[in-house]
Design a protein around this motif. Structure first.
Motif, PDB file in Angstrom:
ATOM      1  N   ARG A  35       0.746  -1.316   0.074  1.00  0.00           N
ATOM      2  CA  ARG A  35       0.015  -0.052   0.015  1.00  0.00           C
ATOM      3  C   ARG A  35       0.860   1.127  -0.090  1.00  0.00           C
ATOM      4  N   CYS A  36       1.568   1.341  -1.122  1.00  0.00           N
ATOM      5  CA  CYS A  36       2.412   2.582  -1.240  1.00  0.00           C
ATOM      6  C   CYS A  36       1.416   3.881  -1.373  1.00  0.00           C
ATOM      7  N   GLN A  45      -4.693  -1.717  -6.780  1.00  0.00           N
ATOM      8  CA  GLN A  45      -4.448  -2.303  -5.388  1.00  0.00           C
ATOM      9  C   GLN A  45      -5.466  -3.544  -5.016  1.00  0.00           C
ATOM     10  N   ARG A 209       7.744  -1.407   6.512  1.00  0.00           N
ATOM     11  CA  ARG A 209       6.690  -1.918   7.054  1.00  0.00           C
ATOM     12  C   ARG A 209       5.585  -0.815   7.345  1.00  0.00           C
ATOM     13  N   GLN A 210       6.077   0.150   8.136  1.00  0.00           N
ATOM     14  CA  GLN A 210       5.502   1.451   8.622  1.00  0.00           C
ATOM     15  C   GLN A 210       4.726   2.233   7.538  1.00  0.00           C
ATOM     16  N   GLY A 213       3.365  -1.160   4.600  1.00  0.00           N
ATOM     17  CA  GLY A 213       2.466  -2.214   5.093  1.00  0.00           C
ATOM     18  C   GLY A 213       3.043  -3.546   5.393  1.00  0.00           C
ATOM     19  N   VAL A 214       4.138  -3.929   4.523  1.00  0.00           N
ATOM     20  CA  VAL A 214       4.954  -5.112   4.783  1.00  0.00           C
ATOM     21  C   VAL A 214       6.335  -4.807   4.965  1.00  0.00           C
TER      22      VAL A 214
END
Length: 317
Positions: A35-36, A45, A209-210, A213-214
């Protein structure tokens, strides 16, 4: 009865010159685990077919309004006054996404295509027929077919079969991937993939990750394994303000890529741009969209020179 294999696409783009060598046909598959916030294709997405809205096409409720009666859930109602392509004031529909089940009835009724569905299920045969139309361009330019996304490896069976068919047809193949998939998926593609267009967003896993999301460990591990297995890599680095543009961060790129340098044909630096902002509006989600000033030409050239200092071939796009 065996189910026919299909892939959910959101576009097939001919005459593409940014997605690998030569002139290419790029097949865009829907769905991505990342989720860039700066994503220039937010319609890629979600894995499902989605309702989109392009207001500039709307004829207005008074001139058309068929979408209001078509919706079985009452999700489409008269909305705000806007301007059409001719600069005239019109009343546009408003879509309550909490009531919308993406059935597509309103899009089917929309004469102007202002409401439309994004995401089409296609068979490999259907995609191959579209690809074959562009064969003369491939032969003249040394191009071929790129499978992209979203994350095309999130539809692994379809991507694998499409690549197999392309290689059987004598076509050059490229896979545009985030690398965030199990290695077993990548490994199956290796015999049918001439080059991986491989995204590296950030080398700090906690920050990765922050923001996205990964974590990035699977991405980096897969890059090493592709290189170790003899695969070819075109590494793509989106240069994002306040996220990865610093000199210190590019040194982490340089150190990592120098370890797999023999497998890296080129590093492509992709400066952040705002072209995807309007696409977020089309999804009718009211999401917060990342906005920043694009990096300067001087900064892009500095980062290019920095990576070249690690013995890498680098190009700014």
């Amino acid at each position: 009865m065996e189910k026919t294999l299909t892939g959910k696409t959101y576009d097939i783009q001919g005459f593409s010159v940014q997605d690998g060598p030569g002139i290419r046909t790029t097949v865009f598959l829907k769905g991505c685990p990342l989720r860039c916030p700066w994503c220039h294709s937010p319609e890629s997405q979600e894995f499902k077919t989605e309702l989109n809205w392009m207001g500039v096409r709307c004829l207005g409720i008074d001139a058309c309004g068929k979408c209001l009666d078509a919706c079985p859930n009452g999700a489409v109602t008269p909305g705000p006054v806007s301007q059409n392509a001719a600069g005239e004031d019109i009343v546009c529909p408003a879509v309550d996404k909490s009531k919308c089940d993406e059935c597509g009835a309103c899009a089917a009724a929309c004469r102007a295509g202002a409401l439309y569905m994004c995401g089409t299920d296609r068979t490999v045969d259907e995609v191959m027929r579209r690809i074959e139309r562009d064969r003369p361009f491939f032969e003249e330019s040394g191009g071929g077919v790129t499978v992209s996304g979203g994350e095309c490896l999130s539809q692994p069976e379809f991507t694998l079969e499409l690549l197999r068919r392309c290689k059987a047809a004598g076509l050059h193949t490229a896979v545009d991937t985030t690398g965030f998939v199990p290695w077993e998926v990548v490994e199956k593609l290796l015999p049918y993939t001439d080059v991986f267009l491989y995204d590296l967003k950030n080398m700090d896993s906690a920050l990765h990750r922050q923001v996205i999301g990964v974590p990035n460990e699977p991405i980096l591990d897969n890059a090493r394994k592709i290189a170790g297995a003899g695969g070819r890599l075109w590494v793509r680095i989106p240069v994002i303000p306040m996220f990865n543009e610093s000199k210190a961060h590019f040194d982490t790129y340089g150190r990592f890529l120098s370890d797999i340098r023999d497998a890296v044909d080129i590093v492509q630096l992709l400066p952040y741009h705002t072209l995807g902002v309007s696409k977020h509006d089309r999804l009718l989600k009211n999401d917060t969209v990342f906005m920043a000033e694009p990096p300067s030409d001087a900064l892009m050239q500095d980062r290019k020179a920095q990576l070249e200092g690690y013995g890498l071939k680098v190009r700014v796009h």
